[in-house]
Scaffold this active site. Sequence first.
Site, short mmCIF file in Angstrom:
data_model
loop_
_atom_site.label_atom_id
_atom_site.label_comp_id
_atom_site.label_asym_id
_atom_site.label_seq_id
_atom_site.Cartn_x
_atom_site.Cartn_y
_atom_site.Cartn_z
N SER A 191 1.74 -1.27 -1.72
CA SER A 191 1.56 -2.00 -2.98
C SER A 191 2.31 -3.33 -3.03
CB SER A 191 1.96 -1.13 -4.16
OG SER A 191 3.26 -0.62 -4.00
N HIS A 219 -4.53 1.18 -4.26
CA HIS A 219 -4.95 -0.21 -4.08
C HIS A 219 -6.17 -0.37 -3.18
CE1 HIS A 219 -1.49 -1.66 -6.31
NE2 HIS A 219 -0.80 -0.72 -5.69
N LYS A 254 -6.06 0.41 -11.53
CA LYS A 254 -6.16 -0.78 -10.66
C LYS A 254 -7.61 -1.26 -10.66
CE LYS A 254 -1.84 0.14 -10.05
NZ LYS A 254 -1.09 0.98 -9.13
C1 LIG Z 1 0.16 1.91 -9.63
C2 LIG Z 1 0.43 2.88 -8.57
C3 LIG Z 1 0.65 4.23 -8.86
C4 LIG Z 1 0.79 4.74 -10.26
O1 LIG Z 1 -0.42 4.79 -10.89
P1 LIG Z 1 -0.51 4.59 -12.48
O2 LIG Z 1 -1.90 4.99 -12.80
O3 LIG Z 1 -0.20 3.17 -12.75
O4 LIG Z 1 0.49 5.50 -13.11
C5 LIG Z 1 0.76 5.12 -7.81
N1 LIG Z 1 0.74 4.69 -6.53
C6 LIG Z 1 0.57 3.40 -6.22
C7 LIG Z 1 0.55 2.99 -4.79
C8 LIG Z 1 0.42 2.46 -7.22
O5 LIG Z 1 0.28 1.18 -6.92
#
Ligand SMILES: *Cc1c(COP(=O)(O)O)cnc(C)c1O
Length: 416
Positions: A191, A219, A254
């Site tokens: 990320s 992602h 995302k």
């Molecule tokens: C954003 C994210 C999460 C958490 O997900 P949310 O739906 O925002 O709680 C988990 N893992 C990764 C790699 C992320 O980027």
Amino acid sequence: MTPKTPPTAAATASWLDEFPARIAALDAAHLRRHRRAVRPLQGAHLEVDGQPMLAFCSNDYLGLASHTAVSLAACDGVREYGVGSGASPLVSGHSVANAALEADLAHFVQLPRALYFYSGYATNTGIVPALIGEGDALFSDALNHACLIDGARLSRASIHRYAHADLPALGRLLAASTARRKLVVTDSVFSMDGDVADIPALLALCEAHDALLLLDDSHGFGVLGPQGRGVLAEAGLAGRNASPRVLYMASLGKAAGGAGGFVAGSDALIEWLLQKTRSYIFATAAPALLARAMQAALDQIERGSALRTQLQGRIAQLRDGLAPVLQGTHWQLGASRTAIQPLLIGPNAEALAVMEGLRARGIWVPAIRPPTVPEGTARLRIALSAAHTEADVARLIAALAELSPTRQTHAPKAFA
Ligand SMILES: *Cc1c(COP(=O)(O)O)cnc(C)c1O
């Protein structure tokens, strides 16, 4: 009998009185974060504290967070189900909309079954302790997302961290482990760096050592692979080639443009998670209006090849356009083919200064500092989206050219 020494002022001071000084210490180290109140404008533009800004900080990679069809599906969901789900999924919170979304998610990522959570964070912190516990072993890439790390800690399994993407090191750790249950957890698209894990090699290691592989594709979901089906489909490891030793999870906050998370895999694993995941069992189910919106988002993702082509064009434009700007400076663009393009700057203060310089030009790119990233690798995390126009990206490149350090004034610094 010796008289008791009266307590000193320092000894009686409450630890609660220390918070102002601790906050000041964050300030001094350039580690204090501030929220900005935003309002969406057109495309990738936001109103931030009343000012229009061009934003490169959203994970809304396909522009679905404000998509009309997705928004209308949410409105339908409200009309049909109201706002809240009223209970946890194992009581009465599991609406037919949530059930339909789970079926669609499983079908989309070409795995047997899926479980839908109210957040991605809750998915990972919940499923890891449901899978392994004391006496078991967890293997974790050093750059994994915080929620995988938190899930690992909650599990009380022994944690074996390997250097980022160092699969030979992972292999040695797996071979040395005598634990009966082994779980390998990794981001598939990292990320803060945007690089992609070697999925076939990870799976081969897990097969060789009877380990389960949990992939966090937050992602990659919606962006990578045929029709955005994610990193497993991209590697040819979905559908008929799906392995029962892989669990696939992703956030819906995302590319799907909404909120929530899901985990998908074999029927037996998903049934076990449904029985044992505390963050699933003891939390109010995600609202049906959101499930309806996410079904519509999935539909857009599946039909959204034009959006993905648009995103790929912006990624290529940024990388090509920044190459001459960075030449001879200590700034470096990370090796990433995804929408996450990290511009490594180094010192916290310099990364903040560049962020401020961009902000003064009406452009918002977040500076990411330790502890989110390793010490000395403060960076601008440029997140691209299909919502960006060619002119938007050209504006960012021009602004960074103005702010880039004078050539050769700093010794070039290498980043891992
Ligand atoms: C954003 C994210 C999460 C958490 O997900 P949310 O739906 O925002 O709680 C988990 N893992 C990764 C790699 C992320 O980027």
